[in-house]
Design a protein around this motif. Structure first.
Motif, short mmCIF file in Angstrom:
data_model
loop_
_atom_site.label_atom_id
_atom_site.label_comp_id
_atom_site.label_asym_id
_atom_site.label_seq_id
_atom_site.Cartn_x
_atom_site.Cartn_y
_atom_site.Cartn_z
N GLY A 329 0.76 -1.16 0.02
CA GLY A 329 0.00 0.08 -0.15
C GLY A 329 0.87 1.38 0.02
N HIS A 330 2.05 1.33 0.78
CA HIS A 330 2.84 2.56 1.03
C HIS A 330 3.57 2.74 -0.46
CE1 HIS A 330 6.63 4.61 1.96
NE2 HIS A 330 5.61 5.38 2.39
N LEU A 331 4.19 1.88 -1.02
CA LEU A 331 4.77 2.07 -2.30
C LEU A 331 3.91 2.43 -3.47
CD1 LEU A 331 7.53 -0.68 -2.12
CD2 LEU A 331 7.85 1.63 -1.96
N MET A 332 2.79 1.49 -3.46
CA MET A 332 1.72 1.75 -4.39
C MET A 332 0.93 3.39 -4.40
SD MET A 332 -0.04 0.83 -6.90
CE MET A 332 -1.37 1.47 -7.98
N SER A 333 0.70 3.75 -3.37
CA SER A 333 0.15 5.05 -3.14
C SER A 333 1.27 6.20 -3.35
CB SER A 333 -0.32 5.38 -1.70
OG SER A 333 -1.49 4.46 -1.53
N SER A 334 2.59 5.76 -2.98
CA SER A 334 3.67 6.90 -3.38
C SER A 334 3.74 7.12 -4.82
CB SER A 334 4.74 6.40 -2.51
OG SER A 334 4.63 6.62 -1.20
N ALA A 335 3.91 5.90 -5.57
CA ALA A 335 4.08 6.01 -7.00
C ALA A 335 2.84 6.65 -7.61
CB ALA A 335 3.87 4.58 -7.55
N VAL A 336 1.59 6.61 -7.22
CA VAL A 336 0.47 7.33 -7.66
C VAL A 336 0.46 8.93 -7.79
CG1 VAL A 336 -1.93 7.69 -7.63
CG2 VAL A 336 -1.00 5.26 -7.71
N VAL A 337 0.88 9.10 -6.35
CA VAL A 337 1.11 10.64 -5.96
C VAL A 337 2.34 11.16 -6.77
CG1 VAL A 337 1.51 12.41 -4.26
CG2 VAL A 337 0.09 10.42 -3.52
N TRP A 338 3.25 10.49 -6.82
CA TRP A 338 4.58 10.97 -7.51
C TRP A 338 4.33 11.08 -9.04
CZ3 TRP A 338 8.34 13.61 -6.04
CH2 TRP A 338 9.54 13.58 -6.86
N SER A 339 3.73 10.22 -9.54
CA SER A 339 3.33 10.29 -10.95
C SER A 339 2.47 11.56 -11.45
CB SER A 339 2.50 9.04 -11.67
OG SER A 339 1.25 9.05 -11.03
N GLN A 340 1.58 11.93 -10.41
CA GLN A 340 0.83 13.05 -10.45
C GLN A 340 1.66 14.41 -10.61
OE1 GLN A 340 -2.47 13.38 -7.88
NE2 GLN A 340 -3.70 14.83 -9.24
N LYS A 341 2.54 14.41 -9.78
CA LYS A 341 3.57 15.59 -9.76
C LYS A 341 4.46 15.50 -10.72
CE LYS A 341 3.30 15.74 -4.65
NZ LYS A 341 3.95 15.59 -3.41
N LYS A 342 4.63 14.47 -11.51
CA LYS A 342 5.75 14.44 -12.58
C LYS A 342 5.29 14.67 -14.11
CE LYS A 342 9.78 13.17 -11.78
NZ LYS A 342 10.95 13.78 -11.64
N ILE A 343 3.76 14.36 -14.22
CA ILE A 343 3.26 14.42 -15.53
C ILE A 343 2.65 15.79 -15.71
CG2 ILE A 343 1.59 13.54 -16.95
CD1 ILE A 343 1.87 10.95 -15.41
N PRO A 344 3.01 16.66 -16.78
CA PRO A 344 2.31 17.93 -16.94
C PRO A 344 0.87 17.80 -16.97
CG PRO A 344 4.16 17.37 -18.58
CD PRO A 344 3.83 16.06 -17.96
N HIS A 345 0.13 18.84 -16.76
CA HIS A 345 -1.14 18.76 -16.43
C HIS A 345 -2.13 18.67 -17.90
CE1 HIS A 345 -0.70 22.95 -17.48
NE2 HIS A 345 -1.76 22.88 -18.25
N ASP A 346 -1.45 18.81 -19.01
CA ASP A 346 -2.26 18.82 -20.13
C ASP A 346 -2.19 17.29 -20.38
OD1 ASP A 346 0.61 18.98 -20.59
OD2 ASP A 346 0.20 19.42 -22.65
#
Length: 377
Positions: A329-346
């Protein structure tokens, strides 16, 4: 209100899966005369489901559409499939029951794939990452409740408990349909909840539009770490049902010990996801995220050795399973949040689709690897 609805949407994507793989007591009743079929029950169901999800998500990732409609279509499919299973379960046994479960795993995967793809695409475009975490936490809750129900009704014949569990899947999807339909076009969200003011136009096109390959390259280049982490986390996690359904203890009956093990693992998974609601607990280093995801495979090695020891202690085993769940759960959620921060909004809608594709690919590889785990236990 919106966060709770997305939490229920997340729960509806994992509740069908857990309702199937935690049905070990029912599987023992239905497949008792053929132990070989019972031993591979979890792996067969998981592989059928994950292969279908992976293939469908390849298609969905390459097509842009009305993502909100995908959520609705998916919930309708899940409701219909599990209502049908509830009615047919009593009339099958042996190989015919296993075939029915495989058909349910395949068809329900269409529903969960639509819901996962649509919900992740929508929430990835939101400025508030708590929406993505709401889905993740909802999935974790859905992992906890089915085994909890199985333990609560431990003394009740599985032939009576299982239909109630299957029916609960349909009822949850029905509730999601009602509540999600009640959310008017994002009116429950403040305007600044969305990164892109043109999001509605991007999501309202009913005609599928092919997405340029350069956008995929951009997503994978900028978010390579969370994508790899998600893949590895799910490959590793898919061995847990094999341990939960095949490791026995003289201190507990199988009807109690199997759901107890599922429950312990999923409680750990839930705690790991909840921890990530605090930024201080999130993994925010690309390389550390990947390294921890690789290192996690060591837990499987520890379990394979420990369950064969003459000094096997059931509480130590359950503690290891708990840690196995927490790290998931910890690594999965960290990955989801991190991907949202790394990918441009468009292109974050596309990022959500690719993320779900990596999840299902990891599930597919993990379910295949689970056959090896079964042989090694």
């Amino acid at each position: 209100m919106t966060q709770y609805v997305y939490g229920l949407i997340g729960a509806s994507t994992l509740w069908p899966w857990n309702a199937l793989i935690t049905a070990s007591a029912l599987a023992e009743t239905k497949l008792g005369d053929t132990p070989a079929l019972y031993n591979v029950f979890s792996s067969v169901v998981m592989t059928s489901s994950t292969l279908t999800s992976f293939l469908l998500n390849i298609y969905l990732a390459y097509k842009s559409s009305n993502f909100r409609n995908r959520i609705v279509y998916g919930e309708v499919i899940i409701f219909t499939v599990f209502m049908t299973l509830t009615l047919l379960n009593a009339f099958t046994s042996g190989i015919s029951w296993l075939v029915l479960m495989v058909i349910v795993a395949i068809t329900s995967s269409f529903g969960t794939s639509f819901v996962q793809n649509g919900s992740m695409a929508v929430t990835q475009k939101m400025a508030n990452s708590n929406m993505s975490l709401s889905i993740m936490n909802g999935q974790a809750v859905a992992g906890v409740l089915p085994p909890l129900l199985a333990m609560f009704f431990n003394s009740t014949p599985p032939r009576l408990v299982a239909p109630l569990t299957f029916l609960s899947v349909s009822l949850l999807s029905a509730a999601v349909l009602v509540l999600f339909s009640g959310l008017k076009k994002y009116s429950t969200l403040p305007a600044n909840e969305f990164i892109d003011t043109n999001i509605e136009d991007d999501m309202s096109s009913e005609q599928d539009i092919s997405i340029e390959a350069k956008h995929y390259k951009q997503v994978l280049t900028m978010a390579w770490s969370p994508m790899i982490s998600v893949l590895l986390v799910f490959i590793c996690s898919l061995s847990y049902p094999v341990f939960a359904n095949n490791v026995h203890s003289s201190s507990f009956s199988l009807k109690l010990f199997s759901p107890l093990t599922h429950f312990i693992w999923n409680v750990g998974d839930l705690i790991g996801r909840i921890l990530c609601s605090k930024q201080s607990f999130q993994v925010r280093s690309s390389w550390l995220l990947v390294i921890l995801s690789v290192a996690r495979f060591g837990i499987i090695g520890v379990l394979l050795v420990y369950v064969k020891l003459s000094s096997f202690n059931v509480w130590v085993y359950l503690f290891i399973m708990f840690l196995y769940g927490v790290t998931s759960g910890h690594l999965m959620s960290s990955a989801v949040v991190w991907s949202q921060k790394k990918i441009p909004h468009d292109i974050q809608g596309l990022g959500g689709s690719v993320l779900v594709l990596m999840m299902t690919f990891g599930l597919l590889l993990g379910s295949g690897a689970s056959f090896l785990t079964t042989a090694l236990i």
